[in-house]
Design a protein around this motif. Structure first.
Motif, PDB file in Angstrom:
ATOM      1  N   PHE A  26      74.828-105.215  45.236  1.00  8.73           N
ATOM      2  CA  PHE A  26      75.342-105.438  46.587  1.00  8.73           C
ATOM      3  C   PHE A  26      75.061-106.832  47.127  1.00  8.73           C
ATOM      4  CE2 PHE A  26      75.305-100.845  46.665  1.00  8.73           C
ATOM      5  CZ  PHE A  26      76.417-100.540  47.427  1.00  8.73           C
TER       6      PHE A  26
ATOM      7  N   GLY B 281      75.665-108.522  51.227  1.00 10.32           N
ATOM      8  CA  GLY B 281      76.142-108.265  52.585  1.00 10.32           C
ATOM      9  C   GLY B 281      76.828-109.497  53.143  1.00 10.32           C
TER      10      GLY B 281
ATOM     11  N   HIS C 277      78.875-105.104  51.432  1.00  7.38           N
ATOM     12  CA  HIS C 277      78.730-104.271  52.624  1.00  7.38           C
ATOM     13  C   HIS C 277      78.733-105.170  53.848  1.00  7.38           C
ATOM     14  CE1 HIS C 277      74.440-105.125  53.533  1.00  7.38           C
ATOM     15  NE2 HIS C 277      74.360-105.292  52.230  1.00  7.38           N
ATOM     16  N   SER C 278      79.186-104.597  54.953  1.00  5.00           N
ATOM     17  CA  SER C 278      79.269-105.360  56.200  1.00  5.00           C
ATOM     18  C   SER C 278      79.119-104.418  57.378  1.00  5.00           C
ATOM     19  CB  SER C 278      80.632-106.055  56.288  1.00  5.00           C
ATOM     20  OG  SER C 278      80.777-106.691  57.543  1.00  5.00           O
ATOM     21  N   ASP C 279      78.384-104.829  58.375  1.00  4.82           N
ATOM     22  CA  ASP C 279      78.281-104.111  59.640  1.00  4.82           C
ATOM     23  C   ASP C 279      79.132-104.911  60.619  1.00  4.82           C
ATOM     24  OD1 ASP C 279      77.606-102.541  61.766  1.00  4.82           O
ATOM     25  OD2 ASP C 279      75.498-103.112  61.822  1.00  4.82           O
TER      26      ASP C 279
ATOM     27  N   LEU D  81      88.043-103.815  51.750  1.00  6.60           N
ATOM     28  CA  LEU D  81      86.859-103.053  52.114  1.00  6.60           C
ATOM     29  C   LEU D  81      87.289-101.742  52.765  1.00  6.60           C
ATOM     30  CD1 LEU D  81      85.762-106.050  51.886  1.00  6.60           C
ATOM     31  CD2 LEU D  81      83.913-105.238  53.328  1.00  6.60           C
TER      32      LEU D  81
ATOM     33  N   LYS E 184      86.110 -98.582  55.344  1.00 12.35           N
ATOM     34  CA  LYS E 184      85.169 -98.123  56.364  1.00 12.35           C
ATOM     35  C   LYS E 184      84.587 -96.782  55.923  1.00 12.35           C
ATOM     36  CE  LYS E 184      84.902 -96.811  61.228  1.00 12.35           C
ATOM     37  NZ  LYS E 184      85.640 -96.712  62.484  1.00 12.35           N
TER      38      LYS E 184
END
Length: 83
Positions: free
Chosen positions: A15, A17, A53-55, A69, A71
């Motif tokens: 991973f 981010g 991954h992303s917030d 990506l 959700k």
């Protein structure tokens, strides 16, 4: 500078981010954030990372989804104040 964001590889995993991506309001709508996201993805691949991954905010989410990506969850931010 009109746009910025960072890539955070997660040691010992596949991973990375993507965090803090933003574009100045007067430069939005020109594909700059999309190009920034693609550059971070290429850098992640070059570092051997195959998962991102992303917030993200609801502003970034549609751009990230168009880039592939998916959700999978949501977060709810809270502000804590000492009583």
């Amino acid at each position: 500078m009109v746009s910025a964001g960072r890539l955070e590889p997660v040691p010992g995993t596949d991973f990375a981010g993507i965090w803090g991506g933003a574009t100045r309001p007067e430069w939005r709508g020109r594909g700059i954030y999309r190009a920034l996201t693609a550059a971070r993805a290429r850098a992640a691949l070059a570092a051997g990372k195959t998962l991102i991954h992303s917030d993200s905010t609801e502003f970034s989410r549609p751009i990230l989804e168009r880039a592939g990506l998916v959700k999978v969850s949501t977060t709810t931010p809270y502000e804590w104040r000492r009583s």
